[in-house]
Motif scaffolding. Structure first.
Motif, PDB file in Angstrom:
ATOM      1  N   SER A   1     -38.997 -38.445  11.819  1.00 54.06           N
ATOM      2  CA  SER A   1     -38.500 -39.809  11.986  1.00 54.06           C
ATOM      3  C   SER A   1     -38.689 -40.365  13.396  1.00 54.06           C
ATOM      4  CB  SER A   1     -37.036 -39.905  11.579  1.00 54.06           C
ATOM      5  OG  SER A   1     -36.250 -39.062  12.393  1.00 54.06           O
TER       6      SER A   1
ATOM      7  N   GLN B   1     -38.317 -46.725  10.089  1.00 57.48           N
ATOM      8  CA  GLN B   1     -37.317 -47.741   9.786  1.00 57.48           C
ATOM      9  C   GLN B   1     -37.051 -47.712   8.296  1.00 57.48           C
ATOM     10  OE1 GLN B   1     -39.087 -51.390  11.154  1.00 57.48           O
ATOM     11  NE2 GLN B   1     -37.988 -51.269  13.087  1.00 57.48           N
ATOM     12  N   TYR B   2     -35.783 -47.740   7.910  1.00 55.58           N
ATOM     13  CA  TYR B   2     -35.400 -47.733   6.497  1.00 55.58           C
ATOM     14  C   TYR B   2     -36.071 -48.891   5.760  1.00 55.58           C
ATOM     15  CZ  TYR B   2     -32.578 -48.419   2.353  1.00 55.58           C
ATOM     16  OH  TYR B   2     -32.171 -48.600   1.060  1.00 55.58           O
ATOM     17  N   ASP B   3     -36.543 -48.620   4.537  1.00 54.48           N
ATOM     18  CA  ASP B   3     -37.174 -49.661   3.720  1.00 54.48           C
ATOM     19  C   ASP B   3     -36.435 -49.846   2.396  1.00 54.48           C
ATOM     20  OD1 ASP B   3     -39.208 -51.610   3.188  1.00 54.48           O
ATOM     21  OD2 ASP B   3     -40.220 -50.153   1.916  1.00 54.48           O
TER      22      ASP B   3
ATOM     23  N   ASP C   1     -34.342 -47.492  -1.255  1.00 48.70           N
ATOM     24  CA  ASP C   1     -33.988 -46.255  -1.953  1.00 48.70           C
ATOM     25  C   ASP C   1     -34.706 -46.224  -3.295  1.00 48.70           C
ATOM     26  OD1 ASP C   1     -32.202 -45.059  -0.124  1.00 48.70           O
ATOM     27  OD2 ASP C   1     -30.633 -46.455  -0.739  1.00 48.70           O
TER      28      ASP C   1
ATOM     29  N   THR D   1     -35.648 -41.712  -0.276  1.00 48.63           N
ATOM     30  CA  THR D   1     -35.529 -42.916   0.534  1.00 48.63           C
ATOM     31  C   THR D   1     -36.885 -43.302   1.104  1.00 48.63           C
ATOM     32  OG1 THR D   1     -33.285 -42.267   1.137  1.00 48.63           O
ATOM     33  CG2 THR D   1     -34.330 -43.932   2.512  1.00 48.63           C
TER      34      THR D   1
ATOM     35  N   TYR E   1     -39.293 -45.280   3.870  1.00 53.40           N
ATOM     36  CA  TYR E   1     -39.315 -45.687   5.270  1.00 53.40           C
ATOM     37  C   TYR E   1     -40.653 -46.306   5.623  1.00 53.40           C
ATOM     38  CZ  TYR E   1     -35.259 -42.655   5.950  1.00 53.40           C
ATOM     39  OH  TYR E   1     -34.029 -42.072   5.858  1.00 53.40           O
TER      40      TYR E   1
ATOM     41  N   LYS F   1     -46.046 -46.444   4.732  1.00 53.49           N
ATOM     42  CA  LYS F   1     -44.727 -46.275   4.120  1.00 53.49           C
ATOM     43  C   LYS F   1     -44.688 -44.929   3.424  1.00 53.49           C
ATOM     44  CE  LYS F   1     -43.801 -51.138   3.239  1.00 53.49           C
ATOM     45  NZ  LYS F   1     -43.489 -52.133   2.203  1.00 53.49           N
TER      46      LYS F   1
ATOM     47  N   PRO G   1     -33.708 -37.186   1.435  1.00 52.65           N
ATOM     48  CA  PRO G   1     -32.722 -37.033   2.498  1.00 52.65           C
ATOM     49  C   PRO G   1     -32.112 -35.630   2.550  1.00 52.65           C
ATOM     50  CG  PRO G   1     -31.870 -38.453   0.759  1.00 52.65           C
ATOM     51  CD  PRO G   1     -33.288 -38.123   0.407  1.00 52.65           C
TER      52      PRO G   1
END
Length: 77
Positions: free
Chosen positions: A25, A31-33, A35, A49, A51, A62, A67
């Motif tokens: 990471s 960066q979260y995108d 779920d 998840t 990202y 992407k 997780p």
């Protein structure tokens, strides 16, 4: 199962990530995108998840990551 995937962007801007690779990471500036309600390919957790990631050279893409075991499950667009 290790599969190399190149994201189909401009050749000099594509990032190469292996499915099954440990999620990096910080190195990838993640960066979260979103779920996904799907099972992990490696530990069978019930969710992964997505990202948006970028490496040190500015190449982006992407990835979908578990997780629980922190392995890359897929590359998506």
């Amino acid at each position: 199962m290790r599969k190399m995937v190149s994201l189909p962007q401009q050749e000099e801007l594509s990032i190469t990530i292996n499915v099954g690779e440990e999620f990096k990471s910080i190195v990838w500036k993640a960066q979260y995108d979103m779920d996904f309600n799907t099972e992990c390919l490696f530990c069978f957790s019930d969710r992964i998840t997505g990202y948006r990631v970028e490496d040190e050279q500015g190449r982006s893409g992407k990835v979908a990551v578990c997780p629980s075991c922190e392995k890359v499950n897929a590359i998506y667009f």
